[in-house]
Design a protein around this motif. Structure first.
Motif, PDB file in Angstrom:
ATOM      1  N   VAL A  45       0.749  -1.106   0.061  1.00 21.77           N
ATOM      2  CA  VAL A  45       0.027   0.029   0.066  1.00 21.77           C
ATOM      3  C   VAL A  45       0.779   1.381   0.015  1.00 21.77           C
ATOM      4  O   VAL A  45       1.613   1.305   0.745  1.00 21.77           O
ATOM      5  N   GLU A  46       0.606   2.362  -0.902  1.00 18.38           N
ATOM      6  CA  GLU A  46       1.332   3.190  -1.023  1.00 18.38           C
ATOM      7  C   GLU A  46       0.542   4.489  -1.092  1.00 18.38           C
ATOM      8  O   GLU A  46      -0.511   4.691  -1.962  1.00 18.38           O
ATOM      9  N   ALA A  47       0.648   5.363  -0.216  1.00 17.45           N
ATOM     10  CA  ALA A  47      -0.014   6.746  -0.182  1.00 17.45           C
ATOM     11  C   ALA A  47       0.343   7.699  -1.413  1.00 17.45           C
ATOM     12  O   ALA A  47       1.505   7.540  -1.504  1.00 17.45           O
ATOM     13  N   ARG A  54      -4.809   5.876  -2.212  1.00 14.83           N
ATOM     14  CA  ARG A  54      -3.465   4.965  -1.880  1.00 14.83           C
ATOM     15  C   ARG A  54      -3.654   4.094  -3.236  1.00 14.83           C
ATOM     16  O   ARG A  54      -4.599   3.767  -3.991  1.00 14.83           O
ATOM     17  N   ASN A  71      -9.618   5.276  -2.629  1.00 11.85           N
ATOM     18  CA  ASN A  71      -9.821   5.987  -1.545  1.00 11.85           C
ATOM     19  C   ASN A  71     -10.232   5.122  -0.133  1.00 11.85           C
ATOM     20  O   ASN A  71     -10.328   5.683   1.021  1.00 11.85           O
ATOM     21  N   ARG A  73     -10.104   2.508   2.910  1.00  4.55           N
ATOM     22  CA  ARG A  73      -9.288   2.409   4.028  1.00  4.55           C
ATOM     23  C   ARG A  73      -8.647   1.031   4.005  1.00  4.55           C
ATOM     24  O   ARG A  73      -9.115   0.302   4.318  1.00  4.55           O
ATOM     25  N   ASP A  75      -4.804  -0.715   4.821  1.00  4.87           N
ATOM     26  CA  ASP A  75      -3.500  -0.392   5.558  1.00  4.87           C
ATOM     27  C   ASP A  75      -2.682  -1.425   5.311  1.00  4.87           C
ATOM     28  O   ASP A  75      -2.725  -2.558   4.890  1.00  4.87           O
TER      29      ASP A  75
END
Length: 148
Positions: A45-47, A54, A71, A73, A75
């Motif tokens: 996962v990369e912001a 993400r 978008n 959630r 993690d």
């Protein structure tokens, strides 16, 4: 043109336009409502800077990964599996059927989308929230017909 199909009765390969088997006349099986949906494992996962997005790299088949921008959630380090809709599959959003296509989202290429409970027809679960499954669901398989 529709994809070729294999008869469940006699295993004859049939052209996509045929509605019954050319060998045994068995009817073409109905398409699964989850055609193109896959249980996938989150690899990374990369912001995406300056956005709430993400970029997820997910394994959709053994050794095959795709990038999905979302978008939702999710993690890094999630140990559960998620459900994704791959390119060409049909999702239902606000009562409308939409074909999943490659897209550029937040400046990144996205090759599918995460699936939420309403898209699967499951009771409960919020629209826009990723569906998580236990690791016992194999990567690449179709999601279950109801919430586990």
């Amino acid at each position: 043109m529709p994809a070729d199909w294999i008869c469940e009765d006699c295993e004859q390969e049939n052209p996509g336009h045929e509605v019954e088997c050319i060998a045994c006349t068995a009817p073409r099986p109905a398409a699964s409502p989850y055609a193109g949906y896959k249980v996938a494992r989150v690899v990374s996962v990369e912001a995406i800077p300056k956005t709430k997005l993400r970029a997820l790299v997910v394994e959709v088949e053994e050794g095959t990964t795709v990038t999905i921008v979302t978008n939702a959630r999710v993690d890094a380090g999630e140990t559960r599996h998620i459900v994704v809709a791959t390119i060409g599959s049909i999702v239902r959003i606000d009562g409308e059927e939409v074909e999943v296509k490659k897209a550029t989202v937040g400046g990144r290429r996205s090759e599918g989308m995460l699936v939420d409970a309403p898209m699967l027809g499951w009771k409960g679960g919020a629209a826009g929230a990723a569906v998580f499954l236990p690791e016992s669901y194999p990567i690449g398989s179709e999601p279950p017909p109801s919430r586990p």
